[in-house]
Scaffold this motif. Structure first.
Motif, short mmCIF file in Angstrom:
data_model
loop_
_atom_site.label_atom_id
_atom_site.label_comp_id
_atom_site.label_asym_id
_atom_site.label_seq_id
_atom_site.Cartn_x
_atom_site.Cartn_y
_atom_site.Cartn_z
N LEU A 143 87.54 74.41 1.37
CA LEU A 143 86.60 73.90 0.37
C LEU A 143 85.20 74.53 0.46
O LEU A 143 84.59 74.79 -0.58
N PRO A 144 84.66 74.79 1.64
CA PRO A 144 83.34 75.43 1.68
C PRO A 144 83.32 76.83 1.07
O PRO A 144 82.24 77.34 0.77
N ARG A 155 91.10 71.59 4.67
CA ARG A 155 90.02 71.28 3.72
C ARG A 155 88.67 71.74 4.27
O ARG A 155 87.80 72.17 3.52
N THR A 172 78.37 71.35 5.74
CA THR A 172 78.71 72.68 5.23
C THR A 172 78.86 72.69 3.71
O THR A 172 78.80 73.76 3.09
N MET A 173 79.05 71.51 3.13
CA MET A 173 79.26 71.42 1.68
C MET A 173 77.97 71.17 0.91
O MET A 173 77.90 71.48 -0.27
N ARG A 198 84.64 77.49 -1.82
CA ARG A 198 84.80 77.34 -3.27
C ARG A 198 83.46 77.28 -4.01
O ARG A 198 83.44 76.97 -5.18
N ILE A 253 83.22 65.63 -3.46
CA ILE A 253 83.28 65.65 -1.99
C ILE A 253 83.55 64.24 -1.47
O ILE A 253 84.40 64.03 -0.59
N VAL A 304 80.28 72.41 -4.86
CA VAL A 304 81.18 71.33 -5.28
C VAL A 304 80.33 70.08 -5.44
O VAL A 304 79.50 69.76 -4.58
N ARG A 358 79.24 76.25 9.66
CA ARG A 358 80.63 76.57 9.29
C ARG A 358 81.48 76.77 10.54
O ARG A 358 82.62 76.28 10.60
N ARG A 378 75.02 74.19 3.26
CA ARG A 378 75.95 75.11 2.59
C ARG A 378 75.48 76.55 2.77
O ARG A 378 74.32 76.88 2.53
N TYR A 395 81.53 68.62 8.41
CA TYR A 395 82.08 69.21 7.19
C TYR A 395 81.18 68.99 5.98
O TYR A 395 80.92 69.92 5.21
N VAL A 396 80.68 67.77 5.82
CA VAL A 396 79.81 67.48 4.67
C VAL A 396 78.53 68.31 4.74
O VAL A 396 77.99 68.73 3.72
#
Length: 249
Positions: free
Chosen positions: A220-221, A216, A172-173, A223, A231, A226, A183, A177, A169-170
């Motif tokens: 969140l990705p 989440r 993808t953020m 948005r 995060i 971020v 994703r 990203r 997840y991190v």
């Protein structure tokens, strides 16, 4: 000046601290807290700090053109390693089986050093290699409290599901990203996590928790950018929620 010194000695990695502490605390509370847990936690954190600085020294010594960049990690690595010796010796004398637990972590630690030497610490495999021994501290802490090893595997798997998913997840953020493969990987992992929790007969609250993690990971990705502290704060809250869920259950 003092804050700068603290930043040099203590890594500013919110996710790493949560990953180090949450499985440990879950095992401690599930097995029953003892005075030895305080010494075990101290040794665990000192070992992490010594290893972190040793890896940074190895990476920068090979890849940085500034010789001072590597040298500033040499002193913290030595200090933390020396500070580790007394609590580690006391723990091994009290519970010799900790030597076997430590030996199980060596291959994963070796992977971390290889990736540090290659200057690829952010690689996905390196992140997963760090997650596995961190989650392995749950059964270690549980056994230290006199708990039964048979009670450890379900909460340990819950920690693995969460923290391995966090690595994806991190990505993808921040560093990946906008990457469609990451994703998809993150979405599928977080979709499978609640199903796995249900299939493993984890408590219903744990299944709900992983459902929240899925939301989440999907929302969140989308948005946009971020900030990293946001995060990290979200992951700290979720880590504490996981701890509360496991202990309450």
């Amino acid at each position: 000046m003092a804050s700068r010194a603290v930043r040099r000695w203590l890594p500013n990695q919110h996710g790493a601290w949560a990953m180090l502490v949450v499985p440990f605390l879950a095992g401690m509370f599930l097995g029953g807290p003892t005075a030895w847990h305080a010494l075990l936690l101290l040794a665990w954190l000192l070992g992490y700090l010594a290893s972190y600085h040793a890896q940074q020294w190895l990476r920068l010594r090979r890849h940085s053109r500034n010789p001072r960049a590597a040298r500033r990690h040499a002193l913290p690595a030595r200090v933390f390693a020396l500070a580790l010796l007394p609590p580690a010796a006391a723990l091994v004398l009290h519970a010799p089986w900790l030597l076997l637990a430590g030996a199980c972590a060596v291959p994963f630690l070796g992977v971390n050093y290889v990736y540090a030497w290659r200057n690829r610490e952010r690689a996905l495999a390196n992140g997963i290699a760090a997650v596995l021994p961190a989650c392995g501290m749950l059964p270690v802490a549980l056994l230290m409290g006199g708990g039964d090893l048979g009670d450890a595997w379900r909460p340990t798997l819950a920690c693995l599901l969460y923290f391995a998913g966090t690595v994806l997840y991190v990505k993808t953020m921040i560093r990946e990203r906008g990457s469609a493969p990451y994703r998809w990987a993150s979405t599928l992992w977080h979709l499978a996590a609640p199903a796995a929790a249900y299939a493993l007969h984890l408590p219903g609250a744990t299944v709900v928790f992983f459902g929240v993690c899925f939301l989440r990971a999907v929302w969140l990705p989308t948005r946009g950018a971020v900030r990293a502290p946001v995060i990290g704060a979200v992951e700290v809250v979720l880590s504490l929620a996981l701890l509360g869920t496991l202990v309450a259950a």
